[in-house]
Design an enzyme around this catalytic site. Structure first.
Site, PDB file in Angstrom:
ATOM      1  N   TYR A  65       0.844  -1.203   0.000  1.00  0.00           N
ATOM      2  CA  TYR A  65       0.000   0.000   0.000  1.00  0.00           C
ATOM      3  C   TYR A  65       0.873   1.244   0.000  1.00  0.00           C
ATOM      4  O   TYR A  65       1.874   1.291   0.712  1.00  0.00           O
ATOM      5  CB  TYR A  65      -0.909   0.016   1.241  1.00  0.00           C
ATOM      6  N   GLU A  67      -0.619   4.821  -0.421  1.00  0.00           N
ATOM      7  CA  GLU A  67      -1.439   6.033  -0.576  1.00  0.00           C
ATOM      8  C   GLU A  67      -0.613   7.273  -0.278  1.00  0.00           C
ATOM      9  O   GLU A  67       0.233   7.258   0.619  1.00  0.00           O
ATOM     10  CB  GLU A  67      -2.630   5.987   0.388  1.00  0.00           C
ATOM     11  N   ASP A 242      -7.600  15.522 -23.154  1.00  0.00           N
ATOM     12  CA  ASP A 242      -7.532  14.087 -22.882  1.00  0.00           C
ATOM     13  C   ASP A 242      -6.865  13.444 -24.097  1.00  0.00           C
ATOM     14  O   ASP A 242      -7.491  13.255 -25.139  1.00  0.00           O
ATOM     15  CB  ASP A 242      -8.964  13.562 -22.682  1.00  0.00           C
ATOM     16  N   THR A 271      -4.178   7.800 -21.228  1.00  0.00           N
ATOM     17  CA  THR A 271      -3.960   6.398 -20.882  1.00  0.00           C
ATOM     18  C   THR A 271      -2.497   6.124 -21.199  1.00  0.00           C
ATOM     19  O   THR A 271      -1.842   6.906 -21.886  1.00  0.00           O
ATOM     20  CB  THR A 271      -4.800   5.431 -21.743  1.00  0.00           C
ATOM     21  N   LYS A 274      -2.496   2.789 -24.970  1.00  0.00           N
ATOM     22  CA  LYS A 274      -2.973   2.868 -26.360  1.00  0.00           C
ATOM     23  C   LYS A 274      -1.765   3.140 -27.261  1.00  0.00           C
ATOM     24  O   LYS A 274      -0.843   2.333 -27.257  1.00  0.00           O
ATOM     25  CB  LYS A 274      -4.083   3.898 -26.446  1.00  0.00           C
ATOM     26  N   ARG A 280      -1.594  -1.095 -19.067  1.00  0.00           N
ATOM     27  CA  ARG A 280      -2.923  -0.554 -18.855  1.00  0.00           C
ATOM     28  C   ARG A 280      -2.855   0.452 -17.695  1.00  0.00           C
ATOM     29  O   ARG A 280      -2.522   0.072 -16.570  1.00  0.00           O
ATOM     30  CB  ARG A 280      -3.793  -1.734 -18.427  1.00  0.00           C
TER      31      ARG A 280
HETATM   32  C1  LIG Z   1      -9.779   5.093 -23.917  1.00  0.00           C
HETATM   33  C2  LIG Z   1     -10.152   6.456 -23.475  1.00  0.00           C
HETATM   34  C3  LIG Z   1     -10.387   6.725 -22.116  1.00  0.00           C
HETATM   35  C4  LIG Z   1     -10.520   5.653 -21.081  1.00  0.00           C
HETATM   36  O1  LIG Z   1      -9.415   4.926 -20.815  1.00  0.00           O
HETATM   37  P1  LIG Z   1      -9.517   3.655 -19.813  1.00  0.00           P
HETATM   38  O2  LIG Z   1      -8.094   3.329 -19.534  1.00  0.00           O
HETATM   39  O3  LIG Z   1     -10.237   2.599 -20.540  1.00  0.00           O
HETATM   40  O4  LIG Z   1     -10.230   4.106 -18.593  1.00  0.00           O
HETATM   41  C5  LIG Z   1     -10.612   8.044 -21.739  1.00  0.00           C
HETATM   42  N1  LIG Z   1     -10.612   9.027 -22.642  1.00  0.00           N
HETATM   43  C6  LIG Z   1     -10.425   8.800 -23.960  1.00  0.00           C
HETATM   44  C7  LIG Z   1     -10.449   9.945 -24.920  1.00  0.00           C
HETATM   45  C8  LIG Z   1     -10.204   7.500 -24.420  1.00  0.00           C
HETATM   46  O5  LIG Z   1     -10.049   7.270 -25.729  1.00  0.00           O
END
Ligand SMILES: *Cc1c(COP(=O)(O)O)cnc(C)c1O
Length: 474
Positions: A65, A67, A242, A271, A274, A280
């Protein structure tokens, strides 16, 4: 065993240990690798992380842990987690040229929640505490607290509409963000399929949002974040981007200048799994104005940090700082362009007419198909894509009229522009041969012999580019 390379030895040994407890899990892991090796994956949000990234996750940090933040934990004995997190932050800030990085979020959605909470704390909570001369929320009277809670729940967000490619977490009603914020959307110009910045400016002037959110999951073009920042400044909004989908293209310096979110936004979320090709997970980037609020992410928004995943993030950020990663990012876009051009040349209609990032959006309406029918027909022919709404989609968000294709995963395998043209040919063949079943938005007809033939051709395309060639499970 002695002739095996390190990766094969590591995975064989790990699977033996797992098999000793529950063979079905060892078998599922083995089968997953086999399935991924066989699949022609065009899912724009997926990739293949390196063995170093994957191996960095299976260790004792999972037991700890931690935090809090580096050097300021709520638990004792976090010196090694501190090292891991500090190395991840060092690589992340250097990679993106960001003043500050927070690498604890467990996913992209978690990163967005941390960012929203930080912005609300900065813009709504902090000024009220200051005005009332209170140090923290626990010092507020019941009436002051009620006023603060009401103010938290009544702020405005302007985000990209779902059918133009925005994400559910950008203020849409079914998502928690849609309950946190009063949301309005901006979209694309129907004539060009590209963001209409003049309309965005007009909506911002009229709506006066606290927060403007840029970024997308299914928009095939570059976004001019400098213009969006100008608009945010004009209306006094905080500007967040984002970059979940295209972080790899930012890291690889494909998106620079006006198109670089880090240089233009107040706060950026991502993220890591991707186009960035890490584990992940998620991360948040910001300047010193917001970093204290972002640091409260855990435990105010997030559960305990995943030290083992932060270790893997550190490896991925370090990998992305190598010159090969910039070449990889450029190859993703070259492949995406080649795929889009190959489709266009064969008469497939693309939203916005093409792409300048890692993905393209096919409008399958001219084939008489829904996105769902097209997706399933392609899948039965060995081509893995996903259906996606197109702007003003007549078939809604479930059946849709679009197919999203992306090149980060196949580019990792080593496929190039010549293969992309062949894939365009296979996609065109399948869509042209598929007919909708009468009265159904889901069922379709496709000659099984054709589907088999395309599947074989897809496998032949992949054969020279083995996935994880360094991993031999025996
Ligand atoms: C994939 C995605 C997310 C979410 O990502 P997770 O790891 O699945 O929670 C958030 N914002 C955008 C623009 C995404 O394409």
């Amino acid at each position: 065993m002695s002739d095996l390379n390190a990766e094969s030895t590591a995975y064989r040994a790990a699977l033996d240990v797992v098999r000793g407890v529950e063979p079905r899990i060892a078998d599922a892991i083995t089968k997953e690798l086999a399935d991924q090796r066989e699949s022609l994956k065009l899912i724009a949000s997926e990739n293949y992380a390196s063995p170093a990234v994957l191996l960095a996750m299976g260790n004792w940090f999972s037991d700890k842990y931690a935090e809090g933040t580096i050097g300021r934990r709520f638990y004792a004995g976090c010196q090694n987690v501190d090292t891991v997190e500090a190395v991840a932050v060092e690589h992340a800030t250097a990679l993106f040229g960001a003043p500050y990085a927070y690498v604890q979020p467990h996913s992209g959605i978690d990163a967005n929640l941390v960012a929203y909470w930080a912005v609300l704390a900065d813009r709504v909570e902090a000024p009220r505490l200051k005005k009332l001369e209170k140090r923290q929320v626990n010092d507020l009277t019941d009436a002051e607290w009620a006023e603060l809670r009401a103010a938290f729940g009544n702020q405005r967000m302007l985000g990209m509409s779902l059918d133009a490619g925005g994400h559910l977490t950008h203020g849409f009603r079914p998502n928690i963000s849609g309950k946190m914020f009063d949301q309005r959307s901006y979209g694309v110009d129907p004539a060009t399929g590209q963001i209409d910045y003049a309309a965005l400016r007009e909506t911002a002037r009229e709506f006066r949002p606290l927060l403007i959110v840029g970024g997308y999951s299914a928009y095939p073009r570059k976004v001019n974040f400098r213009i969006m920042r100008e608009i945010a400044d004009e209306v006094g909004a905080t500007f967040m981007v984002d970059m979940a989908h295209f972080a790899g293209l930012v890291a690889g310096k494909v998106f620079t200048g006006d198109f670089d979110p880090i240089a233009n936004a107040h706060i950026v979320t991502t993220t890591t799994h991707k186009s960035l090709r890490g584990p992940r997970g998620g991360a948040v980037f910001c300047g010193p104005e917001l970093s204290d609020q972002v640091d409260r992410g855990c435990p105010m928004v997030l559960g305990g940090p995943l030290g083992h995943v932060m270790a893997a993030k550190a490896i991925a950020f370090a990998e992305a700082r190598r010159p090969e990663f910039a070449q990889y990012a450029q190859a993703i876009v070259a492949n995406s362009r080649a795929l889009a051009e190959g489709l266009s040349r064969r008469g497939v209609k693309l939203v916005s007419g093409g792409t300048d990032n890692h993905l393209a959006l096919l409008d399958v309406h001219p084939f008489g198909l829904t996105g769902r029918q097209a997706e399933q027909a392609l899948l039965s022919s060995g081509i893995v894509t996903n259906r996606n709404a197109v702007p003003s989609d007549p078939n809604g968000a479930w059946y849709t009229s679009g197919i999203r294709v992306g090149t980060p995963a196949l580019t990792t395998r080593g496929l190039g522009v010549a293969e992309m043209d062949q894939i365009a040919e296979l996609i065109h063949t399948v869509l042209g041969a598929t007919t909708p079943a009468a009265g159904s938005k889901a069922k379709y007809q496709l000659d099984p012999a054709l589907a088999d033939r395309v599947s074989k051709q897809a496998s032949e395309l992949l054969a020279p580019y083995p996935l994880y060639p360094e991993v031999d499970l025996g």
